[in-house]
Design an enzyme around this catalytic site. Structure first.
Site, PDB file in Angstrom:
ATOM      1  CE1 TYR A 173       9.522  -6.262   8.125  1.00  0.00           C
ATOM      2  CE2 TYR A 173       9.882  -3.935   8.104  1.00  0.00           C
ATOM      3  CZ  TYR A 173      10.245  -4.784   7.721  1.00  0.00           C
ATOM      4  OH  TYR A 173      10.308  -5.618   5.782  1.00  0.00           O
TER       5      TYR A 173
ATOM      6  CE  LYS B 216       8.668  -3.774   3.395  1.00  0.00           C
ATOM      7  NZ  LYS B 216       8.136  -2.693   3.919  1.00  0.00           N
TER       8      LYS B 216
ATOM      9  CG  HIS C 236       5.442  -8.166   4.345  1.00  0.00           C
ATOM     10  ND1 HIS C 236       5.274  -7.738   6.104  1.00  0.00           N
ATOM     11  CD2 HIS C 236       7.051  -8.132   3.561  1.00  0.00           C
ATOM     12  CE1 HIS C 236       6.385  -7.399   5.858  1.00  0.00           C
ATOM     13  NE2 HIS C 236       7.190  -8.100   5.098  1.00  0.00           N
TER      14      HIS C 236
ATOM     15  CG  ASP D  21      10.766  -0.512   4.000  1.00  0.00           C
ATOM     16  OD1 ASP D  21      10.375  -0.754   2.892  1.00  0.00           O
ATOM     17  OD2 ASP D  21      10.927  -1.588   4.793  1.00  0.00           O
TER      18      ASP D  21
END
Length: 314
Positions: free
Chosen positions: A37, A66, A99, A32
């Site tokens: 990130y 996302k 997201h 994921d």
């Protein structure tokens, strides 16, 4: 979609590729990821090694990413997805999610990537700059990603029932997955029941509750589920760790889990949740801890960290 995945939020760039490979060797096939990130290029290095070393073929992997808040306008959705694919070294993702139901002003890739939350971090008083972009516009662009073969499935994160119901009223391709915060302090029974009725799979993030949020100042150690008496007692009865009990509670509810881990020991421990079962009484004891405690709440952290009051759940 494997019921167990590896969450890559907060995995250090310096070790990320090696963690991905170690996870694959431990049996993980679901990863994921997200633009926000900031480590998708490093995840991609690990994915490439998984295939090159013969650990798993691409079609045996499930890769989720996302769409970030700054790319909600129709013209920005595909370029954002293509940037993620380039970083991951993939031709497609298995799942692409919105997201947050938050549309922020566009930040060009060349200016800053990932763009994070501030529109202009160097401003005298930086903050969020929202854009009035309808979810429908974003979703129609997401559907075109499926048409183009860039995403096999599409879905949403951090949506409630009302937003999902509105989305379903106009969706040509229905959302396959909802990813939301779920743990015994935030059980969200009505949301799970609604998604089950609409045949939308649910992925739980922050399965351990407060643990990911200490360093961000968004939780206190006294809120730890891993040290909660109820969780510890059940863990001792099952001869499992508190983390395994929390993950088992989640999978027995039918949700997908994506715990983050970096060490081989924790990766293996988190994966060892399919050889035991919690009793109905133990499940009820864990669910009874529900207090509606949400750790990942823009209505709280956006004001504290980004100087902007931005509630989405109320």
């Amino acid at each position: 979609m494997p019921q167990l995945g590896l969450g890559t939020w907060k995995i250090d760039k310096r070790t990320c590729a090696e963690v991905i490979v170690t996870a694959a060797k431990a049996g993980y096939r679901h990863f994921d990821c997200a633009c926000d990130y900031g480590n998708e290029a490093e995840v991609g290095q690990g994915l490439r090694r998984i295939v090159e070393e013969g650990i798993a073929a691409r079609d045996e992997l499930w890769i989720t990413s996302k769409l970030w808040n700054t790319y909600h306008a129709a013209e920005h959705v595909q370029p954002a997805c293509e940037k993620t694919l380039s970083d991951l070294g993939l031709d497609y993702v298995d799942l692409y999610l919105i997201h947050f139901p938050i549309a922020l002003k566009f930040v060009p890739f060349a200016d800053r990537y990932p763009p994070e939350w501030f529109y202009d971090p160097s401003a005298k008083e930086p903050g969020l700059v929202s854009e009035p972009i309808p979810i429908r516009e974003t979703w129609e662009a997401m559907e075109k990603l499926v048409d183009a073969g860039l995403a096999k499935n599409i879905g949403v994160c951090n949506f409630g029932v009302s937003l999902i119901r509105d989305l379903l009223s106009c969706a040509r391709i229905r959302p396959s997955v909802l990813q939301v915060e779920l743990h015994p302090l935030l059980t969200q029974e009505k949301l799970l029941r609604y998604c089950a009725a609409e045949q939308i799979a649910v992925t739980a993030f922050s399965s351990f509750g407060a643990e990911s949020y200490y360093a961000l100042g968004m939780a206190q150690p006294t809120e730890s589920l891993l040290k909660h008496d109820v969780v510890s007692t059940i863990a001792a009865a099952c001869d499992k760790s508190p983390a395994q009990v929390l993950l088992r509670w989640a999978v027995q509810r039918g949700t997908i889990v994506i715990p983050k881990a970096s060490s081989q020991a924790h990766l293996e421990q988190n994966a060892a949740i399919f050889d035991f079962e919690l009793t109905a009484e133990q499940m009820a004891q864990l669910s009874a801890l529900n207090s509606g405690r949400r750790f990942n709440d823009p209505g709280d952290f956006c004001e504290a960290a980004f100087n902007t009051f931005f509630p989405i759940y109320e």
